[in-house]
Motif scaffolding. Structure first.
Motif, PDB file in Angstrom:
ATOM      1  N   ILE A   1       0.849  -1.191   0.000  1.00 46.36           N
ATOM      2  CA  ILE A   1       0.000   0.000   0.000  1.00 46.36           C
ATOM      3  C   ILE A   1       0.887   1.243   0.000  1.00 46.36           C
ATOM      4  O   ILE A   1       1.740   1.405   0.882  1.00 46.36           O
ATOM      5  CB  ILE A   1      -0.919   0.039   1.237  1.00 46.36           C
ATOM      6  CG1 ILE A   1      -1.881  -1.153   1.253  1.00 46.36           C
ATOM      7  CG2 ILE A   1      -1.684   1.356   1.301  1.00 46.36           C
ATOM      8  CD1 ILE A   1      -2.999  -1.055   0.246  1.00 46.36           C
ATOM      9  N   TRP A   2       0.684   2.086  -0.991  1.00 48.45           N
ATOM     10  CA  TRP A   2       1.370   3.381  -1.044  1.00 48.45           C
ATOM     11  C   TRP A   2       0.320   4.483  -1.012  1.00 48.45           C
ATOM     12  O   TRP A   2      -0.773   4.325  -1.555  1.00 48.45           O
ATOM     13  CB  TRP A   2       2.180   3.510  -2.334  1.00 48.45           C
ATOM     14  CG  TRP A   2       3.465   2.749  -2.322  1.00 48.45           C
ATOM     15  CD1 TRP A   2       3.620   1.389  -2.251  1.00 48.45           C
ATOM     16  CD2 TRP A   2       4.780   3.294  -2.396  1.00 48.45           C
ATOM     17  NE1 TRP A   2       4.942   1.063  -2.273  1.00 48.45           N
ATOM     18  CE2 TRP A   2       5.688   2.207  -2.366  1.00 48.45           C
ATOM     19  CE3 TRP A   2       5.287   4.588  -2.486  1.00 48.45           C
ATOM     20  CZ2 TRP A   2       7.065   2.385  -2.414  1.00 48.45           C
ATOM     21  CZ3 TRP A   2       6.661   4.767  -2.549  1.00 48.45           C
ATOM     22  CH2 TRP A   2       7.535   3.676  -2.512  1.00 48.45           C
TER      23      TRP A   2
ATOM     24  N   ASP B   1      -1.585  -3.131  -4.755  1.00 48.62           N
ATOM     25  CA  ASP B   1      -1.492  -4.292  -5.645  1.00 48.62           C
ATOM     26  C   ASP B   1      -2.864  -4.853  -5.980  1.00 48.62           C
ATOM     27  O   ASP B   1      -3.073  -5.443  -7.033  1.00 48.62           O
ATOM     28  CB  ASP B   1      -0.651  -5.396  -4.987  1.00 48.62           C
ATOM     29  CG  ASP B   1       0.782  -4.956  -4.750  1.00 48.62           C
ATOM     30  OD1 ASP B   1       1.245  -4.047  -5.466  1.00 48.62           O
ATOM     31  OD2 ASP B   1       1.436  -5.518  -3.854  1.00 48.62           O
ATOM     32  N   ASP B   2      -3.790  -4.678  -5.061  1.00 46.47           N
ATOM     33  CA  ASP B   2      -5.139  -5.234  -5.196  1.00 46.47           C
ATOM     34  C   ASP B   2      -6.142  -4.089  -5.194  1.00 46.47           C
ATOM     35  O   ASP B   2      -6.110  -3.228  -4.314  1.00 46.47           O
ATOM     36  CB  ASP B   2      -5.413  -6.193  -4.030  1.00 46.47           C
ATOM     37  CG  ASP B   2      -6.728  -6.944  -4.169  1.00 46.47           C
ATOM     38  OD1 ASP B   2      -7.516  -6.593  -5.061  1.00 46.47           O
ATOM     39  OD2 ASP B   2      -6.961  -7.869  -3.376  1.00 46.47           O
ATOM     40  N   GLU B   3      -7.034  -4.058  -6.165  1.00 45.90           N
ATOM     41  CA  GLU B   3      -8.029  -2.985  -6.230  1.00 45.90           C
ATOM     42  C   GLU B   3      -9.204  -3.217  -5.281  1.00 45.90           C
ATOM     43  O   GLU B   3     -10.055  -2.346  -5.119  1.00 45.90           O
ATOM     44  CB  GLU B   3      -8.559  -2.842  -7.662  1.00 45.90           C
ATOM     45  CG  GLU B   3      -7.514  -2.353  -8.654  1.00 45.90           C
ATOM     46  CD  GLU B   3      -8.106  -2.099 -10.020  1.00 45.90           C
ATOM     47  OE1 GLU B   3      -9.329  -2.277 -10.176  1.00 45.90           O
ATOM     48  OE2 GLU B   3      -7.344  -1.697 -10.926  1.00 45.90           O
ATOM     49  N   ASP B   4      -9.271  -4.389  -4.649  1.00 44.35           N
ATOM     50  CA  ASP B   4     -10.374  -4.707  -3.745  1.00 44.35           C
ATOM     51  C   ASP B   4     -10.099  -4.108  -2.370  1.00 44.35           C
ATOM     52  O   ASP B   4      -9.714  -4.795  -1.422  1.00 44.35           O
ATOM     53  CB  ASP B   4     -10.544  -6.227  -3.645  1.00 44.35           C
ATOM     54  CG  ASP B   4     -11.789  -6.613  -2.850  1.00 44.35           C
ATOM     55  OD1 ASP B   4     -12.667  -5.747  -2.695  1.00 44.35           O
ATOM     56  OD2 ASP B   4     -11.865  -7.770  -2.388  1.00 44.35           O
ATOM     57  N   VAL B   5     -10.288  -2.794  -2.268  1.00 42.85           N
ATOM     58  CA  VAL B   5     -10.030  -2.037  -1.037  1.00 42.85           C
ATOM     59  C   VAL B   5     -11.324  -1.392  -0.585  1.00 42.85           C
ATOM     60  O   VAL B   5     -12.104  -0.899  -1.402  1.00 42.85           O
ATOM     61  CB  VAL B   5      -8.942  -0.972  -1.279  1.00 42.85           C
ATOM     62  CG1 VAL B   5      -8.815  -0.042  -0.086  1.00 42.85           C
ATOM     63  CG2 VAL B   5      -7.600  -1.636  -1.580  1.00 42.85           C
TER      64      VAL B   5
ATOM     65  N   THR C   1     -11.854   6.279   0.805  1.00 43.18           N
ATOM     66  CA  THR C   1     -10.691   5.623   0.202  1.00 43.18           C
ATOM     67  C   THR C   1     -10.976   5.190  -1.230  1.00 43.18           C
ATOM     68  O   THR C   1     -12.036   4.629  -1.512  1.00 43.18           O
ATOM     69  CB  THR C   1     -10.289   4.388   1.040  1.00 43.18           C
ATOM     70  OG1 THR C   1     -10.031   4.794   2.390  1.00 43.18           O
ATOM     71  CG2 THR C   1      -9.048   3.718   0.475  1.00 43.18           C
ATOM     72  N   SER C   2     -10.035   5.456  -2.110  1.00 45.40           N
ATOM     73  CA  SER C   2     -10.109   4.969  -3.481  1.00 45.40           C
ATOM     74  C   SER C   2      -8.723   4.472  -3.881  1.00 45.40           C
ATOM     75  O   SER C   2      -7.731   4.732  -3.200  1.00 45.40           O
ATOM     76  CB  SER C   2     -10.590   6.062  -4.440  1.00 45.40           C
ATOM     77  OG  SER C   2      -9.709   7.173  -4.412  1.00 45.40           O
ATOM     78  N   VAL C   3      -8.669   3.740  -4.994  1.00 40.76           N
ATOM     79  CA  VAL C   3      -7.421   3.149  -5.467  1.00 40.76           C
ATOM     80  C   VAL C   3      -7.128   3.655  -6.869  1.00 40.76           C
ATOM     81  O   VAL C   3      -8.042   3.880  -7.668  1.00 40.76           O
ATOM     82  CB  VAL C   3      -7.512   1.609  -5.456  1.00 40.76           C
ATOM     83  CG1 VAL C   3      -6.252   0.973  -6.040  1.00 40.76           C
ATOM     84  CG2 VAL C   3      -7.739   1.100  -4.041  1.00 40.76           C
TER      85      VAL C   3
END
Length: 210
Positions: A3-4, A53-57, A66-68
């Motif tokens: 996570i960044w 790494d994973d869009e399922d956040v 929160t968004s990715v």
């Protein structure tokens, strides 16, 4: 899952950050690998955008929207105030265990805990890492309410804190020794500039020798 922190979204006007000596690309300020997105809608920093790494956040991390994104980090930017990068982001929570659990579900590991103050002023700091940025979670040692977590402030690194403070003039406090040995800190008077979050300027970390 790595996570960044990609961006913090604030309701500030872009002009307020420009007045504080930041260079802007339209409505964005690039500070190291992190962007500040200024929407001008008058709200505080209540949202962040992550690179993961994973869009399922989850769409909310204990109250923080929160968004990715898959955007690459911004290119280095030279700011008139001398700021180089973001040192840490401070979160406030009335329930540290609840927020720690939410951050853990996001994929962040608790790195360190520090107790400060005593009695009614007792507080605890919990530290996490989001890419190059330290995430500092602050709150009472025991739960003290059910309000959501919030993004409270930023600490930004400058190689020449005296020059940075001079650039800001009356909008910055005089530099003084920081809690961390060997570092110095100055506080930007953000309210006078129309900036929502608290901002501190700091000298770089002191690396141990020998």
């Amino acid at each position: 899952m790595a996570i960044w922190l990609d961006a913090l979204v604030t309701g500030d006007e872009p002009a307020a950050w420009r007045a504080a000596g930041f260079a802007l690309d339209t409505d964005e300020v690039a500070i190291g690998t992190v962007r500040i997105v200024c929407t001008g809608d008058g709200g505080g920093i209540d949202r962040w955008r992550l690179r993961a790494d994973d869009e399922d956040v989850a769409a909310s991390v204990d109250g923080i929207g929160t968004s990715v994104t898959d955007r690459e980090p911004p290119d280095p930017v030279e700011h008139p105030n001398g700021v180089l990068r973001m040192d840490h982001v401070v979160l406030r929570s009335p329930d540290l265990d609840r927020t720690t659990e939410a951050l853990g579900a996001l994929g962040l590991d608790l790195r360190r805990t520090r107790d400060v103050g005593s009695g009614e002023r007792a507080m605890q700091q919990r530290f996490f890492r989001m890419g190059e940025v330290i995430l500092e979670l602050v709150g009472p040692p025991s739960p003290a309410g059910d309000e959501p977590c919030s993004i409270w402030g930023l600490a930004l690194v400058t190689d020449d804190i005296d020059a940075s403070a001079a650039h800001l003039g009356a909008a910055c406090s005089p530099p003084k020794p920081a809690v961390q040995p060997g570092r110095r800190i100055a506080t930007v008077r953000t309210r006078e500039l129309g900036i929502g979050p608290t901002i501190a300027l700091m000298t770089p970390h002191v690396r141990a020798t020998g």
